[in-house]
Every structure is written in structure tokens, then in C-alpha cells.
Scaffold this motif. Structure first.
Motif, short mmCIF file in Angstrom:
data_model
loop_
_atom_site.label_atom_id
_atom_site.label_comp_id
_atom_site.label_asym_id
_atom_site.label_seq_id
_atom_site.Cartn_x
_atom_site.Cartn_y
_atom_site.Cartn_z
N SER A 133 -27.88 47.87 -14.23
CA SER A 133 -28.70 46.73 -14.67
C SER A 133 -27.94 45.41 -14.60
O SER A 133 -28.52 44.36 -14.30
CB SER A 133 -29.20 46.96 -16.10
N SER A 134 -26.64 45.47 -14.87
CA SER A 134 -25.85 44.23 -14.85
C SER A 134 -25.53 43.78 -13.43
O SER A 134 -25.32 42.59 -13.18
CB SER A 134 -24.56 44.42 -15.64
N ILE A 135 -25.50 44.74 -12.48
CA ILE A 135 -25.21 44.39 -11.08
C ILE A 135 -26.48 44.05 -10.32
O ILE A 135 -26.60 42.98 -9.73
CB ILE A 135 -24.45 45.53 -10.36
N MET A 136 -27.46 44.97 -10.34
CA MET A 136 -28.71 44.77 -9.61
C MET A 136 -29.68 43.97 -10.48
O MET A 136 -30.68 44.48 -10.98
CB MET A 136 -29.31 46.12 -9.19
N THR A 137 -29.36 42.70 -10.64
CA THR A 137 -30.20 41.81 -11.43
C THR A 137 -31.41 41.37 -10.61
O THR A 137 -31.47 41.57 -9.38
CB THR A 137 -29.41 40.57 -11.86
N THR A 138 -32.36 40.74 -11.29
CA THR A 138 -33.54 40.22 -10.60
C THR A 138 -33.16 39.20 -9.55
O THR A 138 -33.72 39.17 -8.44
CB THR A 138 -34.51 39.57 -11.62
N GLU A 139 -32.17 38.37 -9.89
CA GLU A 139 -31.72 37.34 -8.94
C GLU A 139 -31.08 37.95 -7.71
O GLU A 139 -31.37 37.53 -6.57
CB GLU A 139 -30.72 36.40 -9.62
N LEU A 140 -30.23 38.97 -7.90
CA LEU A 140 -29.60 39.64 -6.77
C LEU A 140 -30.65 40.33 -5.90
O LEU A 140 -30.60 40.25 -4.66
CB LEU A 140 -28.57 40.65 -7.24
N CYS A 141 -31.60 40.99 -6.54
CA CYS A 141 -32.69 41.67 -5.83
C CYS A 141 -33.44 40.67 -4.94
O CYS A 141 -33.68 40.92 -3.76
CB CYS A 141 -33.63 42.32 -6.83
N ARG A 142 -33.80 39.53 -5.53
CA ARG A 142 -34.53 38.50 -4.78
C ARG A 142 -33.69 37.95 -3.63
O ARG A 142 -34.19 37.78 -2.50
CB ARG A 142 -34.93 37.38 -5.72
N ASN A 143 -32.40 37.70 -3.88
CA ASN A 143 -31.53 37.16 -2.83
C ASN A 143 -31.34 38.15 -1.68
O ASN A 143 -31.28 37.74 -0.51
CB ASN A 143 -30.16 36.80 -3.43
N LEU A 144 -31.24 39.44 -2.01
CA LEU A 144 -31.09 40.46 -0.96
C LEU A 144 -32.34 40.53 -0.08
O LEU A 144 -32.25 40.68 1.14
CB LEU A 144 -30.81 41.82 -1.59
N ILE A 145 -33.50 40.43 -0.70
CA ILE A 145 -34.75 40.48 0.06
C ILE A 145 -34.89 39.26 0.96
O ILE A 145 -35.20 39.38 2.16
CB ILE A 145 -35.96 40.58 -0.90
N VAL A 146 -34.67 38.08 0.40
CA VAL A 146 -34.78 36.84 1.18
C VAL A 146 -33.76 36.83 2.33
O VAL A 146 -34.10 36.46 3.47
CB VAL A 146 -34.58 35.60 0.28
N SER A 147 -32.54 37.27 2.05
CA SER A 147 -31.50 37.31 3.08
C SER A 147 -31.88 38.28 4.20
O SER A 147 -31.65 37.99 5.38
CB SER A 147 -30.16 37.72 2.47
N SER A 148 -32.46 39.42 3.83
CA SER A 148 -32.87 40.41 4.84
C SER A 148 -33.94 39.84 5.76
O SER A 148 -33.90 40.04 6.98
CB SER A 148 -33.37 41.69 4.15
N TRP A 149 -34.90 39.13 5.18
CA TRP A 149 -35.96 38.51 5.99
C TRP A 149 -35.36 37.45 6.91
O TRP A 149 -35.68 37.41 8.12
CB TRP A 149 -37.03 37.88 5.11
N MET A 150 -34.50 36.60 6.38
CA MET A 150 -33.94 35.50 7.17
C MET A 150 -33.02 36.01 8.28
O MET A 150 -33.14 35.59 9.43
CB MET A 150 -33.18 34.53 6.25
N VAL A 151 -32.11 36.92 7.91
CA VAL A 151 -31.17 37.45 8.90
C VAL A 151 -31.90 38.31 9.93
O VAL A 151 -31.57 38.28 11.13
CB VAL A 151 -30.07 38.28 8.21
N GLY A 152 -32.92 39.04 9.50
CA GLY A 152 -33.67 39.90 10.41
C GLY A 152 -34.35 39.14 11.53
O GLY A 152 -34.46 39.62 12.65
N PHE A 153 -34.80 37.92 11.23
CA PHE A 153 -35.51 37.14 12.23
C PHE A 153 -34.60 36.27 13.09
O PHE A 153 -35.08 35.58 14.00
CB PHE A 153 -36.58 36.27 11.56
N PHE A 154 -33.29 36.31 12.82
CA PHE A 154 -32.36 35.50 13.62
C PHE A 154 -31.91 36.15 14.93
O PHE A 154 -31.96 35.51 15.99
CB PHE A 154 -31.14 35.11 12.79
N PRO A 155 -31.45 37.43 14.93
CA PRO A 155 -30.83 37.98 16.14
C PRO A 155 -31.72 38.00 17.37
O PRO A 155 -31.24 37.82 18.49
CB PRO A 155 -30.44 39.42 15.72
N THR A 156 -33.02 38.25 17.19
CA THR A 156 -33.91 38.36 18.35
C THR A 156 -34.27 37.01 18.95
O THR A 156 -34.72 36.94 20.09
CB THR A 156 -35.21 39.10 17.94
N PHE A 157 -34.04 35.94 18.19
CA PHE A 157 -34.43 34.61 18.68
C PHE A 157 -33.68 34.19 19.95
O PHE A 157 -34.31 33.77 20.93
CB PHE A 157 -34.24 33.56 17.58
#
Length: 312
Positions: A133-157
Motif C-alpha cells: 500500500s505504501s509503494i503502489m499508491t494511487t499517484e504511482l498507479c496513475r503515473n504508471l498508466i499515463v507513462s505506459s500510454w505515452m511511451v507506447g505511442f512513441f516507438p511506432t511514430f
């Protein structure tokens, strides 16, 4: 120069499943049914996670994003495939072909990253339960999701930009049901080495390292589970990651079959069948696996059905 410009191809023709012409109606009906199940099944999971309060945890938030990705991936491929089957015409413009490939590649990269994030979440839950609970916070969860979306759409460009600069002369028939990279490059009459190098490099980075991270995570998870003394404890620990493990195995297993077997050893029909595994079967099975193997999802569905039944 003018003659060359006049010979450039501006539109392609996707053959689809021409060799299965006699089964066209059956194939169309089956794919339409599967697409409807994929669309509404994954949308149902997204709605369920949003509506049920005890599912507002990182694992299920990650799952809802996986469902969104599956809907987008199949919607990029299947409607066009259904049109080819229904009309027996698969015309697609040069720019639309590149956009379709870009979305397909980006969403595939995002799923690789998200499955990696989900394996990290399961690693924390099983190997570091007191600190989860102290590591996988709501903020970390949100940042991981946003980062995955952003990074995922970069390599194919960069690959898509490279494809847009290629010239296509005379030949415009793609023996596939969508604009996959290899059959698309086979039609080019200009140098494709840059596009191939970019595609290989980014595919390797976005596939190998996440897969290696998943393997390491599950190595620690399995080691931790085996150290649990009681059989009931081991079963309970394994049940928390069994759904994700099944999805990861299905996803990377399909990727390996598609791209690990040399293309020259595969017929075009075999290549299309393998592509169906990735674009149709995997998104179809993901919600099924989570609904059948995940007790929390199952209980949430039962509770909702009870409320609906009581309200009638």
C-alpha cells in the motif's frame, strides 16, 4: 520525373481471406460475433471496475486500461476486415494504411508495457505485502498508466514517418487483412532498410525488456509462493496472479509464434491465421480469463446480477 510520379500508388487493395471465399458468410458472421463480444465484454469490465467500489484498486484499474486497449486494437482492425468480407473490396488509401499500422503498433507496445506494470503490481502484492500500500499508491498507479500510454505511442511514430516517405510503384495488392508491416514493405519500390531497422530496433526494445522484467518478476513471485508453508496459503497467493499470468502467457506466446517463426516458413494463409490470434483471439479471451479466474470480478458480477434480479 513526371512519369515516375504518375506511377506512384496512392491506394492499396487488401485481399483479406480471398482463398476462403466459399466460407465468406460464415467467417463474416463469426468475426462479427467475436467483435461484439470483445467490444461489449471489455466495456463491461471497464464499467464494472468504475462502478464497484472494492474494485478501485491498482490491479483492476490496470485491467480496465487493458480492456480499453483491446477495444481500440480490435476496432482498428476488425471493422475494415468485416468490410472486406462483406463487399469483397479492400481498398485503403496510403495514409489510412500507415495510420492503421501506427495505431496497431502503438496499442501493441502499450499492452507490452501495461502487462509489465501489472506484473510489478503482482510482485509487490505477493513478495512485499506489508509494503504494498505504501509503494503502489494511487499517484504511482496513475503515473504508471499515463507513462505506459505515452511511451507506447512513441516507438511506432518514427516507423510510420519512415513508411510515409516510401514510394510504391505499380503493385498495390496487400495479401493480408490489415496493413501489417512486412507485406506493406514488400510493395515498396524504394529503399526500405531504414524502416526495417527502426521497426526492428523499437520492437526489440519494447518487447524484449518488458518480457525480461515479467520473467524476473514471476521468478520472484514463484519463489515466494513456494516458500509459503501451508497449501491453502500457496493457493491463495497464486490465485491473486493466475489471471494475469494466463493473459501474459497468451499474449507473449502469440507474439512468439507470429514473429519468432521465420516468415519464409509460413504460408500467407498461416500468417493471417497467426495474426488473427493476436488481433482477435487474445482480446476475446482476456475478459473471459479475468471473469472466470478472478474471484473478485466474479463476485462483483454476481452481486450486480442479484441487484438487477431483486429490482425486477
Amino acid at each position: 520525373m513526371n512519369d515516375f510520379n504518375q506511377s506512384l500508388v496512392a491506394e492499396f487493395v487488401l485481399i483479406g481471406f480471398k482463398s476462403f471465399h466459399s466460407f465468406r458468410v460464415v467467417l463474416f458472421s463469426s468475426l462479427l460475433f467475436v467483435y461484439i463480444v470483445i467490444f461489449y465484454g471489455n466495456i463491461f469490465i471497464v464499467g464494472l471496475v468504475k462502478a464497484v467500489s472494492h474494485l478501485h484498486t491498482p490491479m483492476y484499474i490496470f485491467l480496465s486500461n487493458l480492456s480499453i486497449s483491446d477495444v481500440l486494437l480490435t476496432s482498428d482492425i476488425v471493422p475494415n476486415m468485416l468490410q472486406i468480407l462483406w463487399t469483397e473490396r479492400g481498398n485503403i488509401t496510403h495514409s489510412s494504411c500507415i495510420v492503421q499500422y501506427y495505431l496497431f503498433g502503438s496499442l501493441s507496445a502499450f499492452e507490452c508495457l501495461l502487462l509489465t506494470v501489472m506484473s510489478y503490481d503482482r510482485y509487490l502484492a505477493i513478495c512485499k505485502p506489508l509494503r504494498y500500500s505504501s509503494i503502489m499508491t494511487t499517484e504511482l498507479c496513475r503515473n504508471l498508466i499515463v507513462s505506459s500510454w505515452m511511451v507506447g505511442f512513441f516507438p511506432t511514430f518514427p516507423v510510420a514517418v519512415s513508411l510515409s516517405n516510401l514510394h510504391f510503384c505499380h503493385r498495390n495488392t496487400i495479401d493480408h487483412f490489415f496493413c501489417d508491416l512486412v507485406p506493406f514493405l514488400d510493395l515498396a519500390c524504394s529503399d526500405v532498410s531504414t524502416a526495417k531497422l527502426l521497426a526492428f530496433s523499437f520492437s526489440f526494445l519494447i518487447t524484449f525488456f518488458p518480457f525480461f522484467f515479467v520473467l524476473v518478476s514471476y521468478g520472484y513471485i514463484i519463489y515466494t509462493i513456494l516458500r509459503i508453508k501451508s497449501e491453502k496459503g500457496r493457493q491463495k497467493a497464486f490465485s491473486t496472479c493466475s489471471s494475469h499470468l494466463a493473459v501474459v502467457s497468451l499474449y507473449y506466446g502469440t507474439l512468439f509464434i507470429m514473429y519468432g517463426v521465420p516468415s519464409q516458413k509460413q504460408s500467407m494463409n498461416m500468417n493471417k491465421m497467426l495474426s488473427l490470434l493476436y488481433t482477435i483471439v487474445t482480446p476475446f479471451l482476456n475478459p473471459v480469463i479475468y471473469c472466470l479466474k478472478n474471484q473478485e470480478i466474479g463476485r462483483a458480477i454476481v452481486n450486480i446480477l442479484k441487484k438487477i434480479t431483486n429490482g425486477l
